[in-house]
Write a protein that holds these residues in place. Structure first.
Motif, short mmCIF file in Angstrom:
data_model
loop_
_atom_site.label_atom_id
_atom_site.label_comp_id
_atom_site.label_asym_id
_atom_site.label_seq_id
_atom_site.Cartn_x
_atom_site.Cartn_y
_atom_site.Cartn_z
N GLU A 164 0.84 -1.19 0.00
CA GLU A 164 0.00 0.00 0.00
C GLU A 164 0.88 1.24 0.00
O GLU A 164 0.61 2.20 -0.72
CB GLU A 164 -0.93 0.00 1.21
N ASP A 165 1.93 1.25 0.81
CA ASP A 165 2.85 2.39 0.84
C ASP A 165 3.55 2.54 -0.51
O ASP A 165 3.70 3.65 -1.02
CB ASP A 165 3.88 2.22 1.96
N LEU A 166 3.98 1.42 -1.08
CA LEU A 166 4.64 1.47 -2.38
C LEU A 166 3.68 1.96 -3.46
O LEU A 166 4.06 2.70 -4.35
CB LEU A 166 5.19 0.09 -2.74
N HIS A 167 2.43 1.56 -3.35
CA HIS A 167 1.41 2.00 -4.29
C HIS A 167 1.25 3.52 -4.22
O HIS A 167 1.18 4.21 -5.24
CB HIS A 167 0.08 1.30 -3.99
N PHE A 168 1.20 4.06 -2.99
CA PHE A 168 1.08 5.50 -2.80
C PHE A 168 2.27 6.22 -3.42
O PHE A 168 2.11 7.22 -4.12
CB PHE A 168 0.97 5.82 -1.31
N VAL A 169 3.48 5.69 -3.16
CA VAL A 169 4.69 6.30 -3.72
C VAL A 169 4.65 6.25 -5.24
O VAL A 169 5.00 7.23 -5.93
CB VAL A 169 5.96 5.61 -3.17
N ALA A 170 4.22 5.12 -5.81
CA ALA A 170 4.14 4.98 -7.27
C ALA A 170 3.15 5.97 -7.87
O ALA A 170 3.43 6.61 -8.89
CB ALA A 170 3.77 3.55 -7.64
N VAL A 171 2.01 6.13 -7.23
CA VAL A 171 1.00 7.08 -7.72
C VAL A 171 1.53 8.51 -7.63
O VAL A 171 1.38 9.31 -8.56
CB VAL A 171 -0.33 6.92 -6.93
N LEU A 172 2.18 8.83 -6.51
CA LEU A 172 2.76 10.17 -6.35
C LEU A 172 3.83 10.43 -7.41
O LEU A 172 3.87 11.51 -8.02
CB LEU A 172 3.35 10.32 -4.95
N PHE A 173 4.67 9.43 -7.65
CA PHE A 173 5.72 9.56 -8.67
C PHE A 173 5.11 9.77 -10.05
O PHE A 173 5.56 10.63 -10.82
CB PHE A 173 6.63 8.32 -8.66
N ALA A 174 4.07 9.01 -10.38
CA ALA A 174 3.40 9.16 -11.68
C ALA A 174 2.78 10.55 -11.82
O ALA A 174 2.86 11.19 -12.88
CB ALA A 174 2.34 8.08 -11.84
N PHE A 175 2.18 11.04 -10.73
CA PHE A 175 1.58 12.38 -10.75
C PHE A 175 2.64 13.45 -10.97
O PHE A 175 2.48 14.35 -11.82
CB PHE A 175 0.84 12.63 -9.43
N LEU A 176 3.76 13.35 -10.25
CA LEU A 176 4.84 14.32 -10.41
C LEU A 176 5.44 14.25 -11.82
O LEU A 176 5.77 15.29 -12.41
CB LEU A 176 5.92 14.10 -9.36
N ALA A 177 5.56 13.03 -12.36
CA ALA A 177 6.08 12.88 -13.72
C ALA A 177 5.15 13.53 -14.73
O ALA A 177 5.59 14.21 -15.66
CB ALA A 177 6.28 11.40 -14.04
#
Length: 199
Positions: free
Chosen positions: A144-157
């Motif tokens: 779940e934490d990794l999912h949040f980080v991945a979503v945040l990274f995709a948003f920033l990208a």
């Protein structure tokens, strides 16, 4: 007078000894005693996982098995059943518990509240008991934490890509504006030169 009393006393001792031997033999033949083995006393699980609380009991008579859960939220009765008879599952654990003939239970879809101590009591019909304890640790899923980080990274990208496109468009617009300004300046210079020549 003394002889008959001695005879009675001798018979009493014999009868008492025979009775004692018969009682000891009967006690040895009476079914009794229950044993319980807990092969895995510590279980680590993650949220939404199914876990098996495994035990193995043996006794000569009919046994009653009872499971309880003790945690910081209190003590909860999970299930109680008699081998070959009824099964009484607590309403809190309805549709989440499966019982097995050897005394084990399976918990489905565990959550953080399922962490704690699980106590099993096996009571034989002649009154003897055996006890077992299993400690269950339940952990949050790290994904779940990794999912949040991945979503945040995709948003920033995505935001970065949009900003880069905006900068590129601004740069192109600036170049076009500079070319038009340069053409206007060149044509104005030509007009001034022409006017000067005409004069």
């Amino acid at each position: 007078l003394m002889r008959p009393l001695q005879g009675c006393r001798g018979r009493g001792v014999v009868v008492g000894t025979v009775t004692l031997c018969l009682a000891a033999g009967w006690a040895l033949q009476t079914p009794g005693g229950v044993s319980l083995v807990v092969p895995q006393p510590n279980i680590n699980a993650t949220v939404a996982q199914n876990i098996l609380l495994s035990v193995e009991y043996s006794c000569r008579g009919v046994a009653t098995i009872e499971w309880k859960h003790v945690s910081s939220w209190g003590t909860t009765s999970i299930v109680e059943w008699k081998s070959g008879n009824y099964v009484n599952i607590s309403t809190v654990y309805k549709d989440r518990v499966t019982t097995f003939e050897n005394g084990s239970i399976q918990l489905l879809n565990v959550g953080m509240r399922d962490a704690g101590y699980y106590f099993v009591t096996v009571t034989e019909e002649y009154g003897t008991n055996a006890y077992g304890t299993i400690i269950v640790n339940v952990y949050e899923i790290i994904y779940e934490d990794l999912h949040f980080v991945a979503v945040l990274f995709a948003f920033l990208a995505a935001v970065s890509a949009i900003l880069i496109c905006c900068m590129w468009l601004c740069n192109k617009s600036l170049h076009l504006f500079q070319k038009k300004t340069h053409k206007l300046t060149a044509s104005t210079t030509e007009e001034i030169e022409l006017e000067t020549i005409e004069c």
